[in-house]
Design an enzyme around this catalytic site. Structure first.
Site, PDB file in Angstrom:
ATOM      1  CG  HIS A 188      -4.496  -0.154   5.339  1.00 53.70           C
ATOM      2  ND1 HIS A 188      -5.971  -0.155   5.516  1.00 53.70           N
ATOM      3  CD2 HIS A 188      -4.066  -1.217   4.981  1.00 53.70           C
ATOM      4  CE1 HIS A 188      -6.267  -1.080   4.832  1.00 53.70           C
ATOM      5  NE2 HIS A 188      -5.436  -1.963   4.505  1.00 53.70           N
ATOM      6  CD  GLU A 209      -3.055  -0.959   0.233  1.00 53.12           C
ATOM      7  OE1 GLU A 209      -3.059  -0.145  -0.485  1.00 53.12           O
ATOM      8  OE2 GLU A 209      -3.725  -1.989   0.310  1.00 53.12           O
ATOM      9  CG  HIS A 221      -9.244  -3.116   1.983  1.00 49.74           C
ATOM     10  ND1 HIS A 221      -8.511  -2.837   0.913  1.00 49.74           N
ATOM     11  CD2 HIS A 221      -8.453  -3.640   2.814  1.00 49.74           C
ATOM     12  CE1 HIS A 221      -7.114  -2.955   1.149  1.00 49.74           C
ATOM     13  NE2 HIS A 221      -7.187  -3.487   2.445  1.00 49.74           N
ATOM     14  CG  HIS A 229      -7.652  -5.381   7.288  1.00 52.15           C
ATOM     15  ND1 HIS A 229      -7.129  -6.312   6.958  1.00 52.15           N
ATOM     16  CD2 HIS A 229      -7.411  -4.191   6.354  1.00 52.15           C
ATOM     17  CE1 HIS A 229      -6.238  -6.219   5.906  1.00 52.15           C
ATOM     18  NE2 HIS A 229      -6.620  -4.714   5.465  1.00 52.15           N
TER      19      HIS A 229
HETATM   20  P1  13P Z   1       0.998  -5.420   2.943  1.00 50.49           P
HETATM   21  O1  13P Z   1       1.383  -6.907   3.640  1.00 50.49           O
HETATM   22  O2  13P Z   1       1.670  -5.190   1.726  1.00 50.49           O
HETATM   23  O3  13P Z   1       1.276  -4.279   3.803  1.00 50.49           O
HETATM   24  O4  13P Z   1      -0.424  -5.663   2.708  1.00 50.49           O
HETATM   25  C1  13P Z   1      -1.431  -5.771   3.686  1.00 50.49           C
HETATM   26  C2  13P Z   1      -2.802  -4.989   3.414  1.00 50.49           C
HETATM   27  O5  13P Z   1      -3.554  -4.934   4.072  1.00 50.49           O
HETATM   28  C3  13P Z   1      -3.126  -4.506   2.164  1.00 50.49           C
HETATM   29  O6  13P Z   1      -4.096  -3.890   1.769  1.00 50.49           O
HETATM   30 ZN    ZN Z   2      -5.720  -3.956   3.706  1.00 49.49          ZN
END
Ligand code: 13P
Ligand code: ZN
Length: 273
Positions: A142, A119, A214, A144
């Site tokens: 970022h 990302e 996401h 989840h």
């Molecule tokens: P990475 O392992 O490349 O950081 O990706 C994890 C992710 O949440 C992608 O949206």
């Molecule tokens: Zn992600």
């Protein structure tokens, strides 16, 4: 083994905060497998010796041109790396990169050639915007968060500021500590430049942006600040869903009660209740 963090307390503190937050992300259940990523602008901690460090990788393209990042340095979570591992070993599960003079590529400089997160286009685009606007924000996250992602599967809630108002009305602290609310990015391929561009549009208005189906992306003064904003928003989502599970739709604070919080806490008024 020598580390770039040795005898650099400022840089070490920034990376230790990354490790602390990575542990929280795992504990919260927001970081399955390699889920989520972190970048921190560490340029303020860079000295001549760091500038002279040789590259551990060849130049790699970012995928977009980011003129305000020339010569900047970032700590980046490694792609495919787990937050729960990063919490213990941040320099084995992430690396420090230097943005090259073309503003379109980077090299890895320390401690090991760990490839940065997929990302990176979104993260670096946000840092570029922050620097362009004179912001003092240094961190981008970022993750989840389960309840916020669940709510992003409902089209009604994805209408502009619908979720912001719902979440604010669950508990006064969310209004106080996530005062800019939650931006929305319609579903876009993870890791893409299109996702970076759509995120950038929203980050002009919001510190936290929901990526439909996401996760979220947040910016902050430091990583703890970015994490706290996501945490209070997700707490509201949990309260909403908890009430729904008990069989009723929560009433929410009244418009008047919310306005009072905005006034007393002197919150920004971009999106009046
Ligand atoms: P990475 O392992 O490349 O950081 O990706 C994890 C992710 O949440 C992608 O949206
Ligand atoms: Zn992600």
């Amino acid at each position: 083994m020598n580390s770039i963090l040795d005898n650099r307390p400022g840089l070490r503190a920034a990376v230790e905060q990354v490790a602390e937050v990575a542990g929280y992300l795992w504990q919260k259940g927001w970081a399955e497998r390699n889920g989520g990523n972190i970048t921190v602008n560490v340029t303020e901690h860079v000295d001549e010796a760091i500038r002279a460090l040789p590259a551990l990788s060849g130049p790699m393209a970012i995928g977009t041109i980011l003129p305000h990042l020339r010569g900047c340095y970032f700590y980046c979570k490694g792609t495919g790396k787990r937050m729960r591992d990063l919490a213990r070993q941040p320099m084995q599960n992430g690396s420090i990169i230097r943005i090259l003079d073309d503003c379109a590529s980077y090299v890895i400089i320390a401690d090991e050639p760990v490839l940065p997160t997929s990302e990176l286009p979104s993260h670096l685009s946000m840092h570029n915007y922050l620097l362009a606007t004179g912001s003092t924000y240094k961190a981008s996250l970022h993750t989840h968060p389960i309840q916020l992602v669940a709510m992003s599967h409902n089209k009604e809630l994805l209408k502009k500021d619908a979720m912001t108002h719902l979440l604010w009305s669950m508990i006064p602290e969310t209004l106080a500590f996530a005062p800019l609310g939650l931006g929305i990015v319609p579903y876009t391929l993870p890791g893409s430049v299109r996702l970076a561009e759509a995120t950038l549009e929203q980050i002009r208005e919001y510190d936290v942006v929901l990526w439909e189906k996401h996760g979220v992306c947040a910016v902050g003064r430091d990583l703890m600040d970015a994490f706290d904003q996501v945490d209070v928003l997700n707490k509201s989502a949990e309260i909403y869903m908890c009430a729904k599970n008990m069989g009723f739709t929560p009433e929410g604070m009244t418009e008047e009660a919310m306005r009072e919080v905005q006034e007393v806490f002197q919150l920004p008024k971009q999106r009046p209740c």
